[in-house]
Design a protein around this motif. Structure first.
Motif, PDB file in Angstrom:
ATOM      1  N   GLU A  66       0.828  -1.209   0.000  1.00 43.32           N
ATOM      2  CA  GLU A  66       0.000   0.000   0.000  1.00 43.32           C
ATOM      3  C   GLU A  66       0.862   1.259   0.000  1.00 43.32           C
ATOM      4  O   GLU A  66       0.514   2.267  -0.631  1.00 43.32           O
ATOM      5  CB  GLU A  66      -0.931  -0.013   1.221  1.00 43.32           C
ATOM      6  CG  GLU A  66      -2.005  -1.087   1.192  1.00 43.32           C
ATOM      7  CD  GLU A  66      -3.102  -0.803   0.175  1.00 43.32           C
ATOM      8  OE1 GLU A  66      -3.088   0.275  -0.436  1.00 43.32           O
ATOM      9  OE2 GLU A  66      -3.972  -1.687  -0.009  1.00 43.32           O
ATOM     10  N   TYR A  67       1.977   1.219   0.714  1.00 42.13           N
ATOM     11  CA  TYR A  67       2.886   2.363   0.706  1.00 42.13           C
ATOM     12  C   TYR A  67       3.386   2.626  -0.708  1.00 42.13           C
ATOM     13  O   TYR A  67       3.388   3.775  -1.181  1.00 42.13           O
ATOM     14  CB  TYR A  67       4.071   2.109   1.634  1.00 42.13           C
ATOM     15  CG  TYR A  67       5.119   3.206   1.571  1.00 42.13           C
ATOM     16  CD1 TYR A  67       5.042   4.322   2.405  1.00 42.13           C
ATOM     17  CD2 TYR A  67       6.174   3.131   0.667  1.00 42.13           C
ATOM     18  CE1 TYR A  67       5.981   5.338   2.336  1.00 42.13           C
ATOM     19  CE2 TYR A  67       7.117   4.140   0.582  1.00 42.13           C
ATOM     20  CZ  TYR A  67       7.023   5.240   1.413  1.00 42.13           C
ATOM     21  OH  TYR A  67       7.964   6.246   1.332  1.00 42.13           O
ATOM     22  N   LEU A  68       3.817   1.579  -1.405  1.00 44.85           N
ATOM     23  CA  LEU A  68       4.323   1.750  -2.770  1.00 44.85           C
ATOM     24  C   LEU A  68       3.223   2.252  -3.695  1.00 44.85           C
ATOM     25  O   LEU A  68       3.474   3.099  -4.565  1.00 44.85           O
ATOM     26  CB  LEU A  68       4.882   0.429  -3.293  1.00 44.85           C
ATOM     27  CG  LEU A  68       6.139  -0.093  -2.615  1.00 44.85           C
ATOM     28  CD1 LEU A  68       6.535  -1.443  -3.201  1.00 44.85           C
ATOM     29  CD2 LEU A  68       7.292   0.902  -2.750  1.00 44.85           C
ATOM     30  N   LYS A  69       2.035   1.732  -3.528  1.00 47.52           N
ATOM     31  CA  LYS A  69       0.919   2.146  -4.379  1.00 47.52           C
ATOM     32  C   LYS A  69       0.670   3.645  -4.268  1.00 47.52           C
ATOM     33  O   LYS A  69       0.354   4.316  -5.254  1.00 47.52           O
ATOM     34  CB  LYS A  69      -0.331   1.364  -3.984  1.00 47.52           C
ATOM     35  CG  LYS A  69      -1.530   1.597  -4.899  1.00 47.52           C
ATOM     36  CD  LYS A  69      -2.703   0.722  -4.461  1.00 47.52           C
ATOM     37  CE  LYS A  69      -3.918   0.978  -5.344  1.00 47.52           C
ATOM     38  NZ  LYS A  69      -5.087   0.155  -4.916  1.00 47.52           N
ATOM     39  N   GLU A  70       0.841   4.170  -3.064  1.00 45.27           N
ATOM     40  CA  GLU A  70       0.563   5.595  -2.841  1.00 45.27           C
ATOM     41  C   GLU A  70       1.769   6.487  -3.074  1.00 45.27           C
ATOM     42  O   GLU A  70       1.631   7.614  -3.569  1.00 45.27           O
ATOM     43  CB  GLU A  70       0.060   5.788  -1.404  1.00 45.27           C
ATOM     44  CG  GLU A  70      -0.315   7.233  -1.088  1.00 45.27           C
ATOM     45  CD  GLU A  70      -0.917   7.387   0.296  1.00 45.27           C
ATOM     46  OE1 GLU A  70      -1.155   8.547   0.710  1.00 45.27           O
ATOM     47  OE2 GLU A  70      -1.143   6.355   0.963  1.00 45.27           O
ATOM     48  N   HIS A  71       2.977   5.998  -2.774  1.00 43.75           N
ATOM     49  CA  HIS A  71       4.136   6.887  -2.737  1.00 43.75           C
ATOM     50  C   HIS A  71       5.258   6.569  -3.735  1.00 43.75           C
ATOM     51  O   HIS A  71       6.116   7.424  -3.964  1.00 43.75           O
ATOM     52  CB  HIS A  71       4.757   6.876  -1.329  1.00 43.75           C
ATOM     53  CG  HIS A  71       3.843   7.348  -0.252  1.00 43.75           C
ATOM     54  ND1 HIS A  71       3.442   8.666  -0.122  1.00 43.75           N
ATOM     55  CD2 HIS A  71       3.227   6.666   0.762  1.00 43.75           C
ATOM     56  CE1 HIS A  71       2.635   8.784   0.917  1.00 43.75           C
ATOM     57  NE2 HIS A  71       2.491   7.580   1.468  1.00 43.75           N
ATOM     58  N   ASP A  72       5.276   5.381  -4.305  1.00 45.09           N
ATOM     59  CA  ASP A  72       6.465   5.003  -5.089  1.00 45.09           C
ATOM     60  C   ASP A  72       6.057   4.050  -6.202  1.00 45.09           C
ATOM     61  O   ASP A  72       5.688   2.907  -5.958  1.00 45.09           O
ATOM     62  CB  ASP A  72       7.494   4.327  -4.173  1.00 45.09           C
ATOM     63  CG  ASP A  72       8.874   4.234  -4.818  1.00 45.09           C
ATOM     64  OD1 ASP A  72       8.954   4.191  -6.053  1.00 45.09           O
ATOM     65  OD2 ASP A  72       9.866   4.208  -4.069  1.00 45.09           O
ATOM     66  N   GLN A  73       6.132   4.508  -7.450  1.00 38.60           N
ATOM     67  CA  GLN A  73       5.754   3.680  -8.596  1.00 38.60           C
ATOM     68  C   GLN A  73       6.963   3.030  -9.280  1.00 38.60           C
ATOM     69  O   GLN A  73       6.879   2.569 -10.417  1.00 38.60           O
ATOM     70  CB  GLN A  73       4.991   4.517  -9.630  1.00 38.60           C
ATOM     71  CG  GLN A  73       3.524   4.741  -9.270  1.00 38.60           C
ATOM     72  CD  GLN A  73       3.345   5.658  -8.071  1.00 38.60           C
ATOM     73  OE1 GLN A  73       3.858   6.770  -8.070  1.00 38.60           O
ATOM     74  NE2 GLN A  73       2.621   5.202  -7.061  1.00 38.60           N
ATOM     75  N   TRP A  75       2.621  -5.533 -10.288  1.00 39.55           N
ATOM     76  CA  TRP A  75       2.448  -6.264  -9.026  1.00 39.55           C
ATOM     77  C   TRP A  75       2.481  -7.775  -9.287  1.00 39.55           C
ATOM     78  O   TRP A  75       3.098  -8.538  -8.534  1.00 39.55           O
ATOM     79  CB  TRP A  75       1.118  -5.892  -8.371  1.00 39.55           C
ATOM     80  CG  TRP A  75       0.909  -4.430  -8.131  1.00 39.55           C
ATOM     81  CD1 TRP A  75       0.016  -3.624  -8.773  1.00 39.55           C
ATOM     82  CD2 TRP A  75       1.580  -3.592  -7.180  1.00 39.55           C
ATOM     83  NE1 TRP A  75       0.096  -2.343  -8.289  1.00 39.55           N
ATOM     84  CE2 TRP A  75       1.046  -2.296  -7.299  1.00 39.55           C
ATOM     85  CE3 TRP A  75       2.592  -3.825  -6.237  1.00 39.55           C
ATOM     86  CZ2 TRP A  75       1.477  -1.228  -6.523  1.00 39.55           C
ATOM     87  CZ3 TRP A  75       3.023  -2.764  -5.449  1.00 39.55           C
ATOM     88  CH2 TRP A  75       2.475  -1.479  -5.590  1.00 39.55           C
ATOM     89  N   LEU A  76       1.826  -8.188 -10.360  1.00 43.01           N
ATOM     90  CA  LEU A  76       1.775  -9.612 -10.683  1.00 43.01           C
ATOM     91  C   LEU A  76       3.141 -10.125 -11.146  1.00 43.01           C
ATOM     92  O   LEU A  76       3.523 -11.256 -10.848  1.00 43.01           O
ATOM     93  CB  LEU A  76       0.719  -9.864 -11.762  1.00 43.01           C
ATOM     94  CG  LEU A  76       0.337 -11.318 -12.019  1.00 43.01           C
ATOM     95  CD1 LEU A  76      -0.197 -11.969 -10.746  1.00 43.01           C
ATOM     96  CD2 LEU A  76      -0.703 -11.408 -13.139  1.00 43.01           C
ATOM     97  N   VAL A  77       3.882  -9.283 -11.858  1.00 43.16           N
ATOM     98  CA  VAL A  77       5.242  -9.664 -12.270  1.00 43.16           C
ATOM     99  C   VAL A  77       6.085  -9.979 -11.039  1.00 43.16           C
ATOM    100  O   VAL A  77       6.815 -10.972 -10.987  1.00 43.16           O
ATOM    101  CB  VAL A  77       5.901  -8.553 -13.110  1.00 43.16           C
ATOM    102  CG1 VAL A  77       7.374  -8.889 -13.382  1.00 43.16           C
ATOM    103  CG2 VAL A  77       5.163  -8.366 -14.429  1.00 43.16           C
ATOM    104  N   GLY A  78       5.977  -9.134 -10.021  1.00 39.94           N
ATOM    105  CA  GLY A  78       6.718  -9.372  -8.786  1.00 39.94           C
ATOM    106  C   GLY A  78       6.294 -10.661  -8.112  1.00 39.94           C
ATOM    107  O   GLY A  78       7.126 -11.433  -7.623  1.00 39.94           O
ATOM    108  N   ALA A  79       4.993 -10.921  -8.097  1.00 38.45           N
ATOM    109  CA  ALA A  79       4.502 -12.160  -7.486  1.00 38.45           C
ATOM    110  C   ALA A  79       5.039 -13.376  -8.236  1.00 38.45           C
ATOM    111  O   ALA A  79       5.404 -14.388  -7.622  1.00 38.45           O
ATOM    112  CB  ALA A  79       2.976 -12.171  -7.470  1.00 38.45           C
ATOM    113  N   ILE A  80       5.107 -13.284  -9.548  1.00 40.69           N
ATOM    114  CA  ILE A  80       5.655 -14.388 -10.350  1.00 40.69           C
ATOM    115  C   ILE A  80       7.102 -14.648  -9.967  1.00 40.69           C
ATOM    116  O   ILE A  80       7.528 -15.805  -9.833  1.00 40.69           O
ATOM    117  CB  ILE A  80       5.533 -14.067 -11.856  1.00 40.69           C
ATOM    118  CG1 ILE A  80       4.056 -14.070 -12.280  1.00 40.69           C
ATOM    119  CG2 ILE A  80       6.329 -15.065 -12.696  1.00 40.69           C
ATOM    120  CD1 ILE A  80       3.805 -13.511 -13.664  1.00 40.69           C
TER     121      ILE A  80
END
Length: 413
Positions: free
Chosen positions: A136-143, A179-184
């Motif tokens: 959630e932090y990344l979603k709001e503050h860091d792309q 996000w899904l790439v990271g999960a993979i």
């Protein structure tokens, strides 16, 4: 009391608790979570094992005289090893509420661009403790996609179902789901079949290929049979061809004969074709005759592509032999790619032979383009030799090329 620690390895981040990896794969290839399955996305198990607040002192060998360093002091340390030592020590005693403040301070001081590995270490440590908060932090503050990859990989290595569900629910826009790439990446080593399924959900993109590259080393490590099955399980011909080419190139670097046999075993044309050219090239470098026999034995739909690898090897050293070999394979229009390779790679050694190859192109547009372009280059380099060649082959030249370079009709009064 077990201590927590983080280790950078090969650009990735591993989280260790008491010497056992929980951020990637275990020693036996099982889930990095080990015997303790993470059942909640907001796992507080690490905190219960001894996580302390950012200001609490403890006995860690990574601390200098027990001193607690500020983020500013850590970031200003020009010695990378020392900087990571200090940062690791700080992370060990930072509570879950403190990670965001650390990242915010780094950003405020303008270190985001130059301290990327340190930020990856912080977000991975946070995701191991409280993955939802980190995401959630990344979603709001860091792309930053690398930060997203690192957080989600750590989360998925511990709780793949929760990480995948969150990645799907929180993707915005029409592009690939970072996000899904990271999960993979997080499940690639333990569940490559699930990774293959998720890769198929991504659109054709740089991110999709990134996910492929993250998974394929684990698949290839399981052996040729597992690699074949995994490639053929992919959802599209493009994925199969690109994946097979990647794997075949690495197999051929070790043993081109093994790589050739692996290509023979592939059941889909798309996978065989793209992989065959690279393997044929590497095979030819060590055993030209063996490589030629192998290519000749391939199905026609694969042979036309594999021939390009043989011609690429032969054309620079012996263009005439390359022409003779290629002519024996037949006149399938799909050999045009091999003839183009002969023209481009054989021209410097024997321009006349290379231009004969250009005349063999079945596509009229290509035939005119390559004949005109390379004949023009030859005229500039050795006009007499080029004109002699034109005189011999005028009747075979494309009409526009013949009018430009062929004999001019005598003028009549």
């Amino acid at each position: 009391m077990k201590r927590q620690g983080w280790l950078l390895a090969g650009g990735g981040i591993l989280l260790f608790v008491g010497g056992v990896s929980v951020g990637r794969m275990g020693q036996d290839g099982s889930s990095a979570a080990g015997s303790k399955q993470v059942t909640s996305a907001r796992s507080h198990s690490l905190e219960a094992q001894g996580s302390v607040s950012a200001g609490e002192e403890g006995s860690s060998s990574t601390r200098s005289s027990g001193r607690s360093y500020s983020v500013s002091e850590i970031m200003s340390d020009g010695n990378m090893g020392s900087r990571f030592e200090k940062l690791t020590a700080k992370l060990e005693r930072t509570n879950t509420e403190g990670f965001g403040a650390m990242l915010a301070e780094i950003a405020e001081q303008g270190f985001n661009g130059v301290m990327r590995e340190e930020r990856l270490l912080i977000i991975s440590a946070w995701a191991a403790r409280d993955p939802i908060a980190a995401a959630e932090y990344l979603k709001e503050h860091d792309q930053d996609d690398r930060m997203q990859f690192a957080a989600m990989a750590t989360w998925a290595s511990n709780d793949p179902d929760a990480a995948i569900a969150w990645a799907r629910e929180n993707h915005e826009g029409k592009g690939a789901n970072d996000w899904l790439v990271g999960a993979i990446q997080g499940i690639a080593g333990t569940d490559p079949d699930l990774a293959a399924s998720l890769i198929g959900e991504l659109p054709r993109s740089r991110e999709q290929w990134h996910a492929m590259e993250s998974t394929m080393p684990y698949v290839l490590a399981k052996g040729e049979a597992a690699a074949k099955d995994w490639i053929e399980s992919l959802s599209s011909g493009d994925l199969q061809s690109n994946g097979a080419e990647w794997m075949a190139r690495r197999m051929a670097g070790e043993d081109p004969v093994v790589a050739a046999a692996w290509i023979d075993s592939l059941g889909t044309k798309e996978a065989r074709r793209e992989a065959s050219e690279e393997v044929a090239l590497r095979y030819a470098r060590t055993d030209l005759a063996g490589a030629q026999r192998w290519v000749s034995s391939l199905p026609e739909d694969t042979r036309t592509e594999a021939a390009e690898g043989i011609v690429t090897h032969m054309a620079r050293e012996d263009p005439r032999a390359a022409v003779a070999w290629l002519e024996n394979l037949g006149d399938d229009p799909d050999y045009d790619g091999a003839w183009v390779d002969l023209v481009e790679r054989g021209f410097n050694a024997e321009p006349g032979v290379a231009l004969v190859g250009a005349l063999r192109l079945s596509d009229e547009g290509w035939r005119e383009k390559y004949t005109n372009n390379y004949l023009s280059r030859w005229m500039k380099r050795d006009q007499a030799a080029a004109q002699e060649w034109v005189a011999e082959y005028t009747e075979y030249l494309p009409p526009k090329v013949a009018r430009r370079y062929g004999p001019k009709p005598a003028r009549t009064n």
